[in-house]
Motif scaffolding. Structure first.
Motif, mmCIF file in Angstrom:
data_model
loop_
_atom_site.group_PDB
_atom_site.id
_atom_site.type_symbol
_atom_site.label_atom_id
_atom_site.label_comp_id
_atom_site.label_asym_id
_atom_site.label_seq_id
_atom_site.Cartn_x
_atom_site.Cartn_y
_atom_site.Cartn_z
ATOM 1 N N ALA A 55 -45.229 3.338 12.847
ATOM 2 C CA ALA A 55 -45.567 4.531 13.116
ATOM 3 C C ALA A 55 -45.101 5.667 11.425
ATOM 4 C CB ALA A 55 -44.906 5.083 14.047
ATOM 5 N N GLU A 56 -45.831 6.555 11.544
ATOM 6 C CA GLU A 56 -45.756 7.977 11.239
ATOM 7 C C GLU A 56 -45.445 8.918 11.069
ATOM 8 O OE1 GLU A 56 -47.931 6.912 7.362
ATOM 9 O OE2 GLU A 56 -47.356 5.146 7.248
ATOM 10 N N LEU A 95 -28.834 5.280 5.830
ATOM 11 C CA LEU A 95 -30.021 4.755 6.508
ATOM 12 C C LEU A 95 -31.162 4.383 5.189
ATOM 13 C CD1 LEU A 95 -30.520 7.850 8.899
ATOM 14 C CD2 LEU A 95 -28.504 6.067 8.560
ATOM 15 N N LYS A 96 -31.947 3.863 6.289
ATOM 16 C CA LYS A 96 -33.273 3.027 5.642
ATOM 17 C C LYS A 96 -33.980 4.164 5.497
ATOM 18 C CE LYS A 96 -35.972 -0.419 4.074
ATOM 19 N NZ LYS A 96 -36.472 0.525 3.278
ATOM 20 N N GLU A 97 -34.467 4.007 3.563
ATOM 21 C CA GLU A 97 -35.347 4.513 2.722
ATOM 22 C C GLU A 97 -36.733 4.864 3.474
ATOM 23 O OE1 GLU A 97 -34.059 3.671 -0.733
ATOM 24 O OE2 GLU A 97 -32.522 4.816 -1.347
ATOM 25 N N ARG A 98 -37.878 5.781 3.485
ATOM 26 C CA ARG A 98 -38.743 5.827 4.025
ATOM 27 C C ARG A 98 -39.190 5.716 5.343
ATOM 28 N NH1 ARG A 98 -38.098 3.193 -0.490
ATOM 29 N NH2 ARG A 98 -38.270 0.923 -0.081
ATOM 30 N N SER A 99 -38.654 5.056 6.229
ATOM 31 C CA SER A 99 -38.769 5.216 7.436
ATOM 32 C C SER A 99 -39.043 6.932 8.631
ATOM 33 C CB SER A 99 -37.783 4.710 8.064
ATOM 34 O OG SER A 99 -37.095 4.893 10.104
ATOM 35 N N GLY A 103 -35.438 7.223 6.493
ATOM 36 C CA GLY A 103 -35.845 7.822 5.779
ATOM 37 C C GLY A 103 -35.509 8.989 5.081
ATOM 38 N N ARG A 104 -34.733 9.887 3.855
ATOM 39 C CA ARG A 104 -34.386 10.923 3.576
ATOM 40 C C ARG A 104 -34.645 11.558 3.019
ATOM 41 N NH1 ARG A 104 -31.464 13.093 0.552
ATOM 42 N NH2 ARG A 104 -30.680 15.582 0.861
ATOM 43 N N GLY A 105 -35.527 12.238 2.331
ATOM 44 C CA GLY A 105 -35.995 12.536 0.976
ATOM 45 C C GLY A 105 -38.074 12.496 0.922
ATOM 46 N N MET A 106 -38.418 11.139 0.801
ATOM 47 C CA MET A 106 -39.595 11.026 0.934
ATOM 48 C C MET A 106 -39.896 9.890 2.030
ATOM 49 S SD MET A 106 -40.475 11.707 -2.240
ATOM 50 C CE MET A 106 -42.130 11.041 -2.320
ATOM 51 N N ILE A 107 -41.140 9.796 2.027
ATOM 52 C CA ILE A 107 -41.567 9.366 4.093
ATOM 53 C C ILE A 107 -42.938 9.313 3.514
ATOM 54 C CG2 ILE A 107 -39.477 10.016 5.468
ATOM 55 C CD1 ILE A 107 -41.821 11.435 6.230
ATOM 56 N N TYR A 108 -43.253 8.337 4.506
ATOM 57 C CA TYR A 108 -44.687 7.613 4.368
ATOM 58 C C TYR A 108 -46.245 9.241 4.690
ATOM 59 C CZ TYR A 108 -43.620 2.945 3.393
ATOM 60 O OH TYR A 108 -43.396 2.662 2.163
ATOM 61 N N GLY A 114 -49.856 3.707 3.199
ATOM 62 C CA GLY A 114 -48.931 3.419 1.820
ATOM 63 C C GLY A 114 -47.961 4.557 0.907
ATOM 64 N N LYS A 115 -49.052 5.681 0.961
ATOM 65 C CA LYS A 115 -48.785 7.149 0.096
ATOM 66 C C LYS A 115 -47.221 7.922 1.087
ATOM 67 C CE LYS A 115 -50.705 10.964 -1.651
ATOM 68 N NZ LYS A 115 -51.236 12.405 -0.812
#
Ligand code: SF4
Length: 158
Positions: A55-56, A95-99, A103-108, A114-115
């Motif tokens: 999910a995104e 916490l796991k990045e990009r989830s 995610g914190r700061g950057m996410i999909y 994948g962007k």
């Protein structure tokens, strides 16, 4: 007295990730030397199955790859995670990045291509709103005693 920190369970090796695998990170596991770690998986705490479709985030919503709106699961998972953080008196979370949850700061970006875009996962955002510092797994040097924070170099006891 060791400080208690919330940690994404997948970083510790729990197979709670959407694909049924984990994201075990030895540096995060090594935090056990200095901290009590409370493992949480917001997506499971929110009632989602494992495995599950990825999910995104799309704005305030979370959509899975099958096109279903799964926002309610993510919001419930964030609330349950915050509850555990408060029960255990956690002031920090690794916490796991990009989830889309952790995610914190950057996410999909919501297109499953994948962007990445600037933003926070649902749980990371709620924790921060409630005064809990969220740290991604690549930023844990500051938590390790003996780390040279100027350079980010980690010195480990062997
Ligand atoms: Fe890991 Fe967080 Fe995803 Fe659970 S919700 S699998 S803890 S990144």
């Amino acid at each position: 007295q060791k400080e208690t920190i919330l940690v994404s369970a997948c970083l510790l090796g729990a197979n709670c990730r959407y694909d049924g695998n984990n994201g075990k990170n030895e540096d995060v596991l090594a935090l056990l030397d200095q901290y009590h770690l409370v493992p949480v998986c917001p997506e499971q705490l929110g009632g989602m199955q494992t495995p599950r479709p990825p999910a995104e985030r799309r704005g305030e919503s979370v959509i899975n790859q099958s096109g279903q709106d799964v926002t309610a699961f993510f919001v419930k998972g964030a609330e349950e995670t915050l509850k555990l953080a408060e029960i255990y008196g956690c002031k920090k979370a690794v916490l796991k990045e990009r989830s889309p949850s952790c995610g914190r700061g950057m996410i999909y970006d919501g297109t499953f291509s994948g962007k990445k875009i600037p933003g926070n996962g649902v749980t990371a955002a709620l924790l921060e709103e409630n005064g809990i510092e969220v740290i991604g797994e690549s930023g844990i040097h500051s938590l390790i005693n003996g780390a040279d924070n100027e350079t980010g170099t980690v010195r480990r006891n062997s």
